[in-house]
Scaffold this active site. Structure first.
Site, PDB file in Angstrom:
ATOM      1  N   SER A  17       0.830  -1.214   0.000  1.00 44.25           N
ATOM      2  CA  SER A  17       0.000   0.000   0.000  1.00 44.25           C
ATOM      3  C   SER A  17       0.867   1.268   0.000  1.00 44.25           C
ATOM      4  O   SER A  17       0.475   2.275  -0.581  1.00 44.25           O
ATOM      5  CB  SER A  17      -0.989  -0.004   1.170  1.00 44.25           C
ATOM      6  OG  SER A  17      -0.331   0.167   2.394  1.00 44.25           O
ATOM      7  N   ASN A  18       2.025   1.217   0.625  1.00 47.01           N
ATOM      8  CA  ASN A  18       2.915   2.384   0.569  1.00 47.01           C
ATOM      9  C   ASN A  18       3.520   2.550  -0.822  1.00 47.01           C
ATOM     10  O   ASN A  18       3.643   3.666  -1.330  1.00 47.01           O
ATOM     11  CB  ASN A  18       4.009   2.284   1.638  1.00 47.01           C
ATOM     12  CG  ASN A  18       3.489   2.652   3.012  1.00 47.01           C
ATOM     13  OD1 ASN A  18       3.324   3.816   3.336  1.00 47.01           O
ATOM     14  ND2 ASN A  18       3.181   1.633   3.813  1.00 47.01           N
ATOM     15  N   ARG A  69      18.240 -11.176   7.821  1.00 50.58           N
ATOM     16  CA  ARG A  69      19.170 -10.424   6.998  1.00 50.58           C
ATOM     17  C   ARG A  69      19.185 -10.942   5.565  1.00 50.58           C
ATOM     18  O   ARG A  69      19.165 -12.144   5.326  1.00 50.58           O
ATOM     19  CB  ARG A  69      20.559 -10.539   7.605  1.00 50.58           C
ATOM     20  CG  ARG A  69      21.469  -9.499   7.025  1.00 50.58           C
ATOM     21  CD  ARG A  69      22.862  -9.605   7.553  1.00 50.58           C
ATOM     22  NE  ARG A  69      23.702  -9.037   6.504  1.00 50.58           N
ATOM     23  CZ  ARG A  69      24.976  -8.860   6.607  1.00 50.58           C
ATOM     24  NH1 ARG A  69      25.599  -9.201   7.697  1.00 50.58           N
ATOM     25  NH2 ARG A  69      25.649  -8.345   5.619  1.00 50.58           N
ATOM     26  N   HIS A 115       8.201   2.988   9.387  1.00 48.61           N
ATOM     27  CA  HIS A 115       7.925   2.091  10.514  1.00 48.61           C
ATOM     28  C   HIS A 115       6.594   2.511  11.140  1.00 48.61           C
ATOM     29  O   HIS A 115       6.335   3.708  11.302  1.00 48.61           O
ATOM     30  CB  HIS A 115       9.065   2.177  11.535  1.00 48.61           C
ATOM     31  CG  HIS A 115       8.911   1.199  12.652  1.00 48.61           C
ATOM     32  ND1 HIS A 115       9.185  -0.142  12.499  1.00 48.61           N
ATOM     33  CD2 HIS A 115       8.471   1.361  13.925  1.00 48.61           C
ATOM     34  CE1 HIS A 115       8.922  -0.769  13.642  1.00 48.61           C
ATOM     35  NE2 HIS A 115       8.490   0.123  14.514  1.00 48.61           N
ATOM     36  N   ASP A 147      20.149   3.042   8.457  1.00 46.64           N
ATOM     37  CA  ASP A 147      21.577   2.880   8.738  1.00 46.64           C
ATOM     38  C   ASP A 147      21.814   1.418   9.128  1.00 46.64           C
ATOM     39  O   ASP A 147      20.978   0.561   8.834  1.00 46.64           O
ATOM     40  CB  ASP A 147      22.054   3.886   9.798  1.00 46.64           C
ATOM     41  CG  ASP A 147      21.383   3.660  11.147  1.00 46.64           C
ATOM     42  OD1 ASP A 147      20.697   2.625  11.322  1.00 46.64           O
ATOM     43  OD2 ASP A 147      21.543   4.516  12.033  1.00 46.64           O
ATOM     44  N   VAL A 150      18.713  -1.559  13.379  1.00 45.21           N
ATOM     45  CA  VAL A 150      17.344  -1.908  12.976  1.00 45.21           C
ATOM     46  C   VAL A 150      16.402  -0.815  13.479  1.00 45.21           C
ATOM     47  O   VAL A 150      16.299  -0.583  14.692  1.00 45.21           O
ATOM     48  CB  VAL A 150      16.938  -3.289  13.547  1.00 45.21           C
ATOM     49  CG1 VAL A 150      15.488  -3.607  13.202  1.00 45.21           C
ATOM     50  CG2 VAL A 150      17.857  -4.377  12.981  1.00 45.21           C
ATOM     51  N   GLU A 180       0.844   6.902   7.090  1.00 43.84           N
ATOM     52  CA  GLU A 180       2.072   6.466   6.405  1.00 43.84           C
ATOM     53  C   GLU A 180       2.066   6.913   4.952  1.00 43.84           C
ATOM     54  O   GLU A 180       3.069   7.426   4.441  1.00 43.84           O
ATOM     55  CB  GLU A 180       2.171   4.927   6.434  1.00 43.84           C
ATOM     56  CG  GLU A 180       2.560   4.359   7.773  1.00 43.84           C
ATOM     57  CD  GLU A 180       2.838   2.865   7.711  1.00 43.84           C
ATOM     58  OE1 GLU A 180       3.522   2.383   8.601  1.00 43.84           O
ATOM     59  OE2 GLU A 180       2.371   2.177   6.784  1.00 43.84           O
TER      60      GLU A 180
HETATM   61  C1  GRF Z   1       3.754  -0.691   6.881  1.00 44.82           C
HETATM   62  O1  GRF Z   1       2.893  -0.657   7.977  1.00 44.82           O
HETATM   63  C2  GRF Z   1       5.123  -0.224   7.256  1.00 44.82           C
HETATM   64  O2  GRF Z   1       5.133   0.649   8.344  1.00 44.82           O
HETATM   65  C3  GRF Z   1       5.850  -1.494   7.636  1.00 44.82           C
HETATM   66  O3  GRF Z   1       5.319  -2.479   6.785  1.00 44.82           O
HETATM   67  C4  GRF Z   1       4.010  -2.114   6.393  1.00 44.82           C
HETATM   68  C5  GRF Z   1       3.971  -2.215   4.904  1.00 44.82           C
HETATM   69  O4  GRF Z   1       2.673  -2.071   4.413  1.00 44.82           O
HETATM   70  N1  GRF Z   1       7.281  -1.320   7.514  1.00 44.82           N
HETATM   71  P1  GRF Z   1       2.424  -2.036   2.850  1.00 44.82           P
HETATM   72  O5  GRF Z   1       2.993  -3.308   2.252  1.00 44.82           O
HETATM   73  O6  GRF Z   1       3.076  -0.804   2.314  1.00 44.82           O
HETATM   74  O7  GRF Z   1       0.933  -1.985   2.735  1.00 44.82           O
END
Ligand code: GRF
Length: 214
Positions: A17-18, A69, A115, A147, A150, A180
């Site tokens: 989704s991002n 990793r 995150h 970096d 984690v 996000e």
């Molecule tokens: C998000 O909640 C992000 O914060 C985390 O993984 C999730 C990814 O969601 N790192 P998507 O695959 O972008 O929907």
């Protein structure tokens, strides 16, 4: 005229989704970045379908270990894909692997992650659940540079969401996801227009007047 916009590679392992939010913003030719490719470690990632729908080139880097990793050989493959395409910025969007090797050597300062908590609280895989179980009243999300730690790189942008009494992990995650998508697009735009200045742990946003005088 050649397209001079910032060239972005997105690394995603899952839903995407991002990735979708960023690719959507980049469809506007006035947006200062464009997505060059999607790279995944998961051949079943729904993000692959989204990339295909958008006509974005995608790569599945063969997985040579189960979790954790990314093996050095796979990181090198990703470096190669990105370098051959002149990638300026690598965006991790739900990429379930830890990067410590060649990608960081070549792209440090040009890799971002998102995150689903307000870092440094609740690092790791189940941040939303941890925030809820801890009883936090406010949670949120963080875009940060990657970096060698984690979830510990310098913070670029954060957004807060309230944790309501009737929230469960799913409803809180939905609120967080919405923020996000907004701040990740904003962070890419800031990077692409050269407005992020990292000074140690602090990232200044150039052109913002935060002074509160008088
Ligand atoms: C998000 O909640 C992000 O914060 C985390 O993984 C999730 C990814 O969601 N790192 P998507 O695959 O972008 O929907």
């Amino acid at each position: 005229m050649p397209d001079q916009r910032c060239r972005v590679a997105v690394l995603a392992s899952g839903r995407g989704s991002n990735f979708k939010a960023i690719a959507g913003a980049c469809r506007d030719e006035n947006f200062p970045a464009r997505v060059i490719c999607l790279i995944t470690d998961n051949p079943a990632a729904p993000a692959l379908e989204l990339a295909a729908d958008d006509g974005i080139e995608s790569f599945t880097v063969p997985v040579t270990e189960k979790k954790g990793r990314l093996p050095e050989a796979d990181e090198l493959k990703i470096v190669d894909i990105c370098e051959k395409r002149g990638v300026d910025l690598i965006v991790l969007a739900g990429f379930m692997r830890i990067l410590k090797g060649p990608l960081l050597d070549r792209f440090e300062g040009r890799i971002m992650n998102i995150h689903p908590t307000l870092l440094p609280s609740f690092k790791g895989l189940h941040g939303v659940r941890q925030a809820l179980e801890y009883g936090a009243k406010v949670s949120g999300c963080t875009v940060h540079f990657v970096d060698r730690t984690v979830d510990g790189g310098a913070i670029i942008l954060q957004a807060a969401v309230p944790v309501d009494d009737d929230d469960d992990e799913n409803s809180l995650l939905q609120k967080v996801n919405k923020e996000e998508h907004r701040i990740y697009v904003e962070a890419v735009e800031l990077f692409a227009t050269g407005r992020l200045l990292q000074e140690g742990r602090r990232v200044r946003i150039l052109g913002n007047d935060f002074s509160r005088k008088g």
